[in-house]
Design a protein around this motif. Structure first.
Motif, PDB file in Angstrom:
ATOM      1  N   TYR A 175     -52.070 113.170  18.153  1.00 23.37           N
ATOM      2  CA  TYR A 175     -51.405 112.386  17.117  1.00 23.37           C
ATOM      3  C   TYR A 175     -50.563 113.281  16.211  1.00 23.37           C
ATOM      4  CZ  TYR A 175     -53.874 108.034  18.167  1.00 23.37           C
ATOM      5  OH  TYR A 175     -54.334 106.884  18.771  1.00 23.37           O
ATOM      6  N   ARG A 176     -51.098 114.427  15.848  1.00 29.92           N
ATOM      7  CA  ARG A 176     -50.348 115.338  14.980  1.00 29.92           C
ATOM      8  C   ARG A 176     -49.067 115.824  15.670  1.00 29.92           C
ATOM      9  NH1 ARG A 176     -55.575 118.635  12.610  1.00 29.92           N
ATOM     10  NH2 ARG A 176     -55.593 117.657  10.538  1.00 29.92           N
ATOM     11  N   ALA A 177     -49.150 116.103  16.955  1.00 34.89           N
ATOM     12  CA  ALA A 177     -47.979 116.618  17.672  1.00 34.89           C
ATOM     13  C   ALA A 177     -46.820 115.639  17.603  1.00 34.89           C
ATOM     14  CB  ALA A 177     -48.352 116.915  19.121  1.00 34.89           C
ATOM     15  N   THR A 178     -47.108 114.354  17.752  1.00 36.31           N
ATOM     16  CA  THR A 178     -46.047 113.346  17.755  1.00 36.31           C
ATOM     17  C   THR A 178     -45.762 112.802  16.365  1.00 36.31           C
ATOM     18  OG1 THR A 178     -46.611 112.683  20.020  1.00 36.31           O
ATOM     19  CG2 THR A 178     -45.318 111.135  18.722  1.00 36.31           C
ATOM     20  N   ASN A 179     -46.796 112.425  15.659  1.00 36.43           N
ATOM     21  CA  ASN A 179     -46.594 111.705  14.397  1.00 36.43           C
ATOM     22  C   ASN A 179     -46.336 112.609  13.198  1.00 36.43           C
ATOM     23  OD1 ASN A 179     -47.129 109.518  15.986  1.00 36.43           O
ATOM     24  ND2 ASN A 179     -49.155 109.125  15.151  1.00 36.43           N
ATOM     25  N   THR A 180     -46.857 113.823  13.250  1.00 36.83           N
ATOM     26  CA  THR A 180     -46.660 114.737  12.116  1.00 36.83           C
ATOM     27  C   THR A 180     -45.579 115.767  12.429  1.00 36.83           C
ATOM     28  OG1 THR A 180     -49.020 114.493  11.588  1.00 36.83           O
ATOM     29  CG2 THR A 180     -47.822 116.254  10.477  1.00 36.83           C
ATOM     30  N   GLU A 181     -45.795 116.573  13.444  1.00 35.54           N
ATOM     31  CA  GLU A 181     -44.885 117.689  13.714  1.00 35.54           C
ATOM     32  C   GLU A 181     -43.497 117.205  14.127  1.00 35.54           C
ATOM     33  OE1 GLU A 181     -46.984 120.093  16.538  1.00 35.54           O
ATOM     34  OE2 GLU A 181     -48.747 120.249  15.233  1.00 35.54           O
ATOM     35  N   THR A 182     -43.428 116.176  14.974  1.00 28.89           N
ATOM     36  CA  THR A 182     -42.121 115.634  15.372  1.00 28.89           C
ATOM     37  C   THR A 182     -41.373 115.079  14.168  1.00 28.89           C
ATOM     38  OG1 THR A 182     -42.829 115.091  17.620  1.00 28.89           O
ATOM     39  CG2 THR A 182     -40.977 113.853  16.743  1.00 28.89           C
ATOM     40  N   THR A 183     -42.097 114.354  13.311  1.00 26.72           N
ATOM     41  CA  THR A 183     -41.474 113.762  12.123  1.00 26.72           C
ATOM     42  C   THR A 183     -40.877 114.832  11.216  1.00 26.72           C
ATOM     43  OG1 THR A 183     -42.999 111.885  12.162  1.00 26.72           O
ATOM     44  CG2 THR A 183     -41.910 112.362  10.069  1.00 26.72           C
ATOM     45  N   LEU A 184     -41.635 115.880  10.953  1.00 27.74           N
ATOM     46  CA  LEU A 184     -41.176 116.904  10.023  1.00 27.74           C
ATOM     47  C   LEU A 184     -40.046 117.735  10.631  1.00 27.74           C
ATOM     48  CD1 LEU A 184     -44.579 117.981   8.454  1.00 27.74           C
ATOM     49  CD2 LEU A 184     -42.995 116.167   7.774  1.00 27.74           C
ATOM     50  N   ASN A 185     -40.091 117.967  11.927  1.00 27.01           N
ATOM     51  CA  ASN A 185     -38.990 118.651  12.597  1.00 27.01           C
ATOM     52  C   ASN A 185     -37.704 117.842  12.476  1.00 27.01           C
ATOM     53  OD1 ASN A 185     -37.545 120.410  14.446  1.00 27.01           O
ATOM     54  ND2 ASN A 185     -37.910 118.852  16.020  1.00 27.01           N
ATOM     55  N   LEU A 186     -37.792 116.538  12.708  1.00 27.58           N
ATOM     56  CA  LEU A 186     -36.621 115.666  12.589  1.00 27.58           C
ATOM     57  C   LEU A 186     -36.096 115.658  11.155  1.00 27.58           C
ATOM     58  CD1 LEU A 186     -34.598 113.535  13.482  1.00 27.58           C
ATOM     59  CD2 LEU A 186     -36.439 111.823  13.334  1.00 27.58           C
ATOM     60  N   ALA A 187     -36.997 115.566  10.190  1.00 26.82           N
ATOM     61  CA  ALA A 187     -36.576 115.509   8.783  1.00 26.82           C
ATOM     62  C   ALA A 187     -35.876 116.790   8.357  1.00 26.82           C
ATOM     63  CB  ALA A 187     -37.779 115.233   7.896  1.00 26.82           C
ATOM     64  N   ARG A 188     -36.391 117.929   8.781  1.00 30.41           N
ATOM     65  CA  ARG A 188     -35.754 119.201   8.426  1.00 30.41           C
ATOM     66  C   ARG A 188     -34.343 119.278   9.004  1.00 30.41           C
ATOM     67  NH1 ARG A 188     -40.841 121.176  10.293  1.00 30.41           N
ATOM     68  NH2 ARG A 188     -42.288 121.535   8.546  1.00 30.41           N
ATOM     69  N   GLN A 189     -34.211 118.887  10.280  1.00 33.29           N
ATOM     70  CA  GLN A 189     -32.892 118.935  10.903  1.00 33.29           C
ATOM     71  C   GLN A 189     -31.953 117.897  10.290  1.00 33.29           C
ATOM     72  OE1 GLN A 189     -32.617 119.412  15.211  1.00 33.29           O
ATOM     73  NE2 GLN A 189     -34.792 119.956  15.294  1.00 33.29           N
ATOM     74  N   ALA A 190     -32.506 116.749   9.895  1.00 36.69           N
ATOM     75  CA  ALA A 190     -31.687 115.730   9.242  1.00 36.69           C
ATOM     76  C   ALA A 190     -31.121 116.257   7.932  1.00 36.69           C
ATOM     77  CB  ALA A 190     -32.515 114.471   8.996  1.00 36.69           C
ATOM     78  N   ALA A 191     -31.959 116.920   7.150  1.00 33.87           N
ATOM     79  CA  ALA A 191     -31.493 117.487   5.889  1.00 33.87           C
ATOM     80  C   ALA A 191     -30.395 118.526   6.120  1.00 33.87           C
ATOM     81  CB  ALA A 191     -32.672 118.107   5.142  1.00 33.87           C
ATOM     82  N   GLN A 192     -30.601 119.372   7.135  1.00 37.62           N
ATOM     83  CA  GLN A 192     -29.612 120.403   7.461  1.00 37.62           C
ATOM     84  C   GLN A 192     -28.288 119.782   7.922  1.00 37.62           C
ATOM     85  OE1 GLN A 192     -31.639 122.779  10.379  1.00 37.62           O
ATOM     86  NE2 GLN A 192     -33.053 123.687   8.887  1.00 37.62           N
ATOM     87  N   ALA A 193     -28.364 118.612   8.572  1.00 40.45           N
ATOM     88  CA  ALA A 193     -27.168 117.944   9.092  1.00 40.45           C
ATOM     89  C   ALA A 193     -26.447 117.116   8.034  1.00 40.45           C
ATOM     90  CB  ALA A 193     -27.549 117.052  10.276  1.00 40.45           C
ATOM     91  N   GLY A 194     -26.994 117.073   6.826  1.00 38.39           N
ATOM     92  CA  GLY A 194     -26.339 116.338   5.760  1.00 38.39           C
ATOM     93  C   GLY A 194     -26.714 114.875   5.674  1.00 38.39           C
ATOM     94  N   VAL A 195     -27.787 114.468   6.358  1.00 35.74           N
ATOM     95  CA  VAL A 195     -28.266 113.090   6.258  1.00 35.74           C
ATOM     96  C   VAL A 195     -28.732 112.847   4.821  1.00 35.74           C
ATOM     97  CG1 VAL A 195     -30.093 111.495   6.985  1.00 35.74           C
ATOM     98  CG2 VAL A 195     -28.879 112.882   8.683  1.00 35.74           C
ATOM     99  N   LYS A 196     -28.390 111.692   4.289  1.00 37.06           N
ATOM    100  CA  LYS A 196     -28.737 111.394   2.904  1.00 37.06           C
ATOM    101  C   LYS A 196     -30.150 110.856   2.767  1.00 37.06           C
ATOM    102  CE  LYS A 196     -27.335 108.662  -1.111  1.00 37.06           C
ATOM    103  NZ  LYS A 196     -26.406 107.642  -1.656  1.00 37.06           N
ATOM    104  N   ARG A 197     -30.540 109.923   3.671  1.00 39.45           N
ATOM    105  CA  ARG A 197     -31.813 109.218   3.483  1.00 39.45           C
ATOM    106  C   ARG A 197     -32.620 109.192   4.781  1.00 39.45           C
ATOM    107  NH1 ARG A 197     -32.092 103.834  -0.116  1.00 39.45           N
ATOM    108  NH2 ARG A 197     -31.435 105.472  -1.573  1.00 39.45           N
TER     109      ARG A 197
END
Length: 308
Positions: free
Chosen positions: A83-105
């Motif tokens: 569960y952590r691999a998909t629900n936690t680590e995947t989520t945080l990886n996506l969020a970090r890259q989203a922030a770097q890409a200039g995603v607002k929300r």
């Protein structure tokens, strides 16, 4: 506005993509493998190393639905790690890259199970989280990580914690209950006096749509539901009315049901039928001015019609 939607081929994702496209948003469905959706981006397996760069290009918002969902009778040796691999680590990886890409929300779909497994009082956003199983723990850990990323990067995070979602295409326990009511089998659930919150798919995608664009949604956690908690017997009666059939309920004492569940190794399943789990969705309604567009009756009618 350009929105990346993960879990785009799932029960909620399919409805959400259609709704956002109808509202004029450019929708980018993120998929593991080719599915034929317009503008889709194939990202492969979802884990802590997934490269989201191409999928995030030009996106203003991410709606993260993809998850390892709650598995009944999980036989994995270490379910929390999965569960952590998909629900936690995947989520945080996506969020970090989203922030770097200039995603607002970043809109994250969590679960009411972060609040707990049920109680006689309503759940609220101000509750101290009390996740019990591996699924809920992984979602809660993802929430905490998202708030840290928001603090570090300025990414606007919005978290939604839904209860059970039903609607056209619903499966699992809700569909099984529908089929049982449709067959006219007597159910020993007439003596139950509980309160359960539900969330119709049409209401859910409407709430997500609002959280994408409303300025006052940023930085908030919302509990979202239909606003009509029902007892298990009343839900069965409502299902039967939507089918144009009588409900057949037997008033078996709750204690006897719980004893039978214990003897048959189905204690958790019986607890979901007899116990209460309802939410106070006032915060979402007052802060964002949201009103569920569909009633329980309308949602059940649409669900029943699709299941024929």
């Amino acid at each position: 506005m350009k929105a990346l939607v993960t879990g785009a081929t799932g029960f909620v994702g399919t409805a959400l993509c259609a709704r956002l496209a109808a509202n004029g948003l450019e929708v980018v469905p993120a998929v593991r493998g080719k599915s034929g959706l317009p503008h889709e981006r194939v990202v492969g397996n979802l884990d802590a190393s997934t490269d989201w760069a191409a999928a995030l290009t030009g996106c203003n918002v991410v709606i993260h639905l993809a998850a390892r969902v709650h598995v009944m009778d999980d036989t994995a040796q270490d379910p929390l790690a999965l569960y952590r691999a998909t629900n936690t680590e995947t989520t945080l990886n996506l969020a970090r890259q989203a922030a770097q890409a200039g995603v607002k929300r970043f809109v994250f779909i969590s679960t009411i199970k972060v609040n707990g497994e049920g109680r006689d009082a309503p759940y609220r956003e101000t509750d101290i989280p009390a996740p019990e199983d591996a699924y809920a723990i992984s979602k809660w850990e993802a929430e905490q990580g998202l708030w840290q990323i928001a603090q570090d990067t300025g990414l606007e995070v919005v978290i939604l914690r839904p209860p059970l979602v039903y609607g056209p295409g619903v499966k699992a326990n809700f569909l099984r209950l529908l089929r049982t009511v449709e067959r006219g089998w007597p159910l020993p659930l007439g003596a139950i006096r509980n309160r359960r919150s539900l969330l119709y798919l049409g209401n859910f995608v409407d709430a997500i749509r609002l959280c994408i664009e409303h300025p006052d949604a940023a930085g908030q956690t919302f509990l979202v539901d239909d606003g009509q908690p029902v007892s298990t017997p009343d839900l069965i009666r409502a299902m039967a009315r939507a089918m144009g059939r009588p409900a057949h309920l037997l008033a078996v004492p709750v204690g006897m049901l719980e004893l039978a569940g214990t003897l048959l190794g189905k204690r958790a399943a019986v607890a979901r039928l007899t116990g209460s789990l309802f939410v106070d969705g006032l915060f979402l309604r007052t802060r964002l001015g949201w009103t569920p567009p569909y009633s329980l009756e309308a949602g059940l009618a649409a669900t029943v019609a699709s299941a024929k």
